[in-house]
Design an enzyme around this catalytic site. Structure first.
Site, PDB file in Angstrom:
ATOM      1  CG  ASN A   1      43.950  42.960  35.392  1.00  0.00           C
ATOM      2  OD1 ASN A   1      43.108  42.631  34.551  1.00  0.00           O
ATOM      3  ND2 ASN A   1      43.661  43.073  36.666  1.00  0.00           N
TER       4      ASN A   1
ATOM      5  CD  GLU B   1      36.264  41.447  38.866  1.00  0.00           C
ATOM      6  OE1 GLU B   1      36.843  42.453  39.338  1.00  0.00           O
ATOM      7  OE2 GLU B   1      36.847  40.520  38.271  1.00  0.00           O
TER       8      GLU B   1
ATOM      9  CB  CYS C   1      40.151  44.166  39.983  1.00  0.00           C
ATOM     10  SG  CYS C   1      39.859  42.385  39.943  1.00  0.00           S
TER      11      CYS C   1
END
Length: 490
Positions: A159, A258, A292
């Protein structure tokens, strides 16, 4: 970088191992497509476990000499990389638009953040000095030094491929580590090969940065479990991250994770509604919600709920959709059909569960219309899952206590935002939300190179950026010096 200019259909069908561009040869190929047009851009090799082994061996062999270099040497390489980021900015922006479906605003923000992180990393070699501690033993001096961890493995997502690779690669190299990088299969160039070329041109010695393209199902386990691995830097889903962390920990490598998020945007009845809507539109729909830290749930006080839904719907309907190479478009394509279908399934399920579709909910190709869902509850599909799409379920609450209960009713704890007219009230709410990052009178999509970035609960382990990443990528070493002869009891 012109010989590997992705926007000019450069040949990227190679791995980068030990300073060499290794041709794909008889390896399988992975097709890389433009999600906006569905046209093939290039192919890259499907790397094998043997390729991963060679990459780790090269990194381990090169790391000690690199760590012994002067700080000025490492700083010079990182500063050259910053200069190349500036020189080839337009190439990078174009590559992000074509490979990851990034609209111009998102591409620029990604380049800017990656540049800031790299520039910050150039300061790290002089930021890791030692410390002196008094001793219980007469005549003894205790030195506490920070030294490189060794070999850092990086698995990055599709992304924000350039930034989320660079935020681990640049600090790792600056601090004296070597790196093995596996970019995501949909974005192998901007997530990996482009970075290899950049550091090659910056003069990085051979073996210190290795890029192995390939499918996670084929080489992901080996990336996370190699015995030469010292730190595993992973950005991705919580489900996959748990496996990656487990494999790394089996060899006592440090997991820096993460992971996923389900980020609430809390709006109280005394908030500036127009400001909250401005934040909501950006926080929900930047990069089609494929972030995210995007807003996953809008928690809005019942007294302003109807106004909020109406204004959010109007703004969502105004957003221009189309090929991200057209600078006027804000909403680009979803990365692939599987991701698109999952988003649409979440929307359909949420409507079946009783929510009202205010706008959106349909698609053309991989372009999904920005979607607003009113009458949502926390347990509906688009609210309880990380949708990773342009969806905005709006959930009412009646008190601050209920807002906190709703905000924290998730396995995740990555980011959040709060809009309130009373800053003291907003601070109280922010303090009570279980998240690693909370932004007041803003939205959750924020990253600054000098501020710790990461989550709690199912959203990860450790922190990126600033002094936090220095701590992750170095370790303490105690050296004592007995300056006067020590007297022993026997």
């Amino acid at each position: 970088m012109s010989d590997r200019d992705f926007t000019a259909d450069g040949d990227w069908n190679a791995l980068y191992i030990d300073g060499e561009w290794v041709a794909g040869g008889d390896r399988d190929e992975i097709e890389v497509t433009n999600p906006a047009t569905q046209e093939q851009i290039t192919t890259v090799p499907a790397g094998t476990e043997e390729d991963v082994n060679r990459a780790y061996e090269a990194a381990a062999a090169a790391q000690a000499e690199w760590a012994a270099q002067s700080p000025q040497k490492r700083i010079g390489i990182i500063e050259s990389a910053v200069d190349l980021l500036d020189e080839h900015r337009n190439d990078i922006l174009g590559s992000l638009a074509v490979e990851s479906g990034s609209a111009n605003m998102k591409s620029f923000a990604e380049w800017q953040t990656a540049r800031g992180i790299t520039q910050q990393a150039a300061e790290f070699p002089f930021r890791v000095g030692g410390d002196l501690k008094d001793s219980m033993i007469p005549g003894k001096e205790n030195q506490v030094k920070r030294i490189p961890m060794g070999v850092v493995g990086v698995i990055s997502p599709w992304n924000f491929p350039f930034n989320l690779s660079m935020r681990a690669v640049a600090p790792a190299l600056a601090l004296g580590n070597a790196v093995v990088l596996k970019p995501a299969s949909p974005t192998p160039v901007t997530g990996g090969l482009l970075i290899a070329k950049l550091f090659e041109e910056a003069g990085l010695p051979e073996g210190l940065l290795n890029v192995v393209t390939g499918k996670g199902s084929d080489i992901g386990d080996r990336m996370a479990s190699h015995p030469e691995l010292d730190v595993m830097a992973f950005t991705g889903s919580t489900e996959v991250g748990k496996r990656v962390a487990s494999l790394a920990a089996e060899n006592l490598a440090l997991p820096a994770m993460e992971l996923g998020g389900n980020n609430p945007h809390v709006v109280t009845e005394d908030a500036d509604i127009d400001a909250a809507i401005d934040s909501a539109v950006f926080g929900s729909f930047l990069h089609q919600g494929q972030v995210c830290i995007s807003i996953n749930r809008h928690l809005v006080h019942e007294n302003v709920y109807d106004e909020y839904v109406e204004k959010l719907t109007e703004r969502a309907e105004e957003l221009p959709i189309g090929d991200p190479t057209d600078r006027d478009n804000v909403i680009g394509p979803i990365i692939d059909e599987g991701q698109r279908d999952q988003i649409l399934d979440y929307i359909e399920s949420t409507v079946e569960e009783g929510a009202t579709l205010e706008t959106g909910g349909h698609h053309e190709g991989l372009f999904v219309k920005p979607t607003v869902l009113s009458g949502a509850t926390n347990d509906m599909a688009a609210a309880c899952n990380e949708t990773f799409g342009p969806t905005a379920p709006v959930i009412p609450f009646s008190s601050d206590e209920e807002a906190i209960e709703l905000a924290n009713d998730t396995e995740y704890g990555l980011a959040a935002s709060v809009h309130a007219g009373d800053l003291g009230r907003a601070q109280d709410l922010a303090d009570t939300i279980d998240a690693g990052m909370v932004h007041i009178n803003d939205q959750p999509i924020n990253e600054e190179p000098h501020v710790p970035f990461g989550g709690v609960k199912g959203s990860g382990i450790g922190r990126y950026d600033g002094n936090a990443i220095v701590q992750e990528l170095t370790q303490e070493k105690w050296i004592s010096v007995q300056r006067n002869q020590r007297q022993y009891p026997f």
